[in-house]
Enzyme design. Sequence first.
Site, PDB file in Angstrom:
ATOM      1  N   TYR A 171      13.138   0.528  -2.229  1.00  0.00           N
ATOM      2  CA  TYR A 171      12.323  -0.357  -3.057  1.00  0.00           C
ATOM      3  C   TYR A 171      13.264  -1.164  -3.952  1.00  0.00           C
ATOM      4  O   TYR A 171      13.908  -0.632  -4.849  1.00  0.00           O
ATOM      5  CB  TYR A 171      11.371   0.437  -3.940  1.00  0.00           C
ATOM      6  N   LEU A 205      -6.300   0.936  -2.980  1.00  0.00           N
ATOM      7  CA  LEU A 205      -7.012  -0.319  -3.210  1.00  0.00           C
ATOM      8  C   LEU A 205      -6.729  -1.323  -2.107  1.00  0.00           C
ATOM      9  O   LEU A 205      -6.979  -2.525  -2.268  1.00  0.00           O
ATOM     10  CB  LEU A 205      -6.629  -0.914  -4.571  1.00  0.00           C
TER      11      LEU A 205
END
Length: 336
Positions: free
Chosen positions: A59, A211
């Site tokens: 990341y 989500l």
Amino acid sequence: MTTIGTRKLSTTGPVVGALGLGAMGMSDMYGPADEDESIATVHAALDAGMNLIDTADFYGSGHNELLVSRALRGRRREDVVISVKFGSRKNPDGTFQPVPYDVSASAVRDRLAQSLRRLDTDYIDIYRPSRLNPAIPVEETVGALKDMQEAGYIRHIGLSEVGAENIRRAAAVATISDVQIEYSLLSRGPEEAILPTLRELGIGLTAYGVLSRGLLSGHWTLNREVATRDFRAALPRFNGENLAANLRLVEELGRIATELGATTSQVAIAWVAAQGTDIVPLVGARRRDRLEESLGAAELTLSPEVLARIEAAIPAGAAAGGRYMDQQLHLLDSER
């Protein structure tokens, strides 16, 4: 600030907050983020009892681990559960290198050493390959992780995006704390074989993408401009007619949320949490206001009647478009 309860990852895993914090977006994939606000968000999450912080060495090509390390300065190490993925490789321009993923025994040791240094810690709570490499038996990867566990460098062994067969093979080599996989109202694949296998073996599930990369947040619109280097621009669910169809599903969820006095994202997160106490949803908040909204899901109890209405509004398989591009989906062990 809302506070949350706890859940236990697997029969032998760590006790963590009922919601976890996914730190990826603070460094990568969703466009620019404010580093000071990201650190303040980590602090707010910890103060609310969200002690599970999920990161990866790729990341931001190491930036995310350094950011997490900064955020944890002054905190008691034993109060935080750090989950780290490894295996994916990047180019200097930030793009991912072509597969196969490097999850060999030597890569386990090398990448672990680098993560320990960036995180400024003596151990990592949960260490896991981000993906499997079909050319490397899962037994080799997990065997190397077990060696590092016995040496004290990691506390628990996890997996990510792994199918039922390889979960069983991995569990035959070492105790697995949890499998991290995308799971949401729009991504129901784990329900078919993966989740039943985990429950049979007493392994937890940490759910990312609860989500659906923001689709289920109630904040996405048809005309929203996607930031530079936001990978959602390439995802099938965010394009053309797929996006329009998916947002119609979200509108139905929003109507239910309004009746409950909640937000759309809170209901979407609460739905994942309601699928079992062995599931810990990961919330990818990058700002304190979004975190506070997500934390409200921990106080939301969905009745059987409400769960049935949500199922009717967004049944399994209702999503338009795949969760990744086809060429990426074909590489996932969890999709085979």
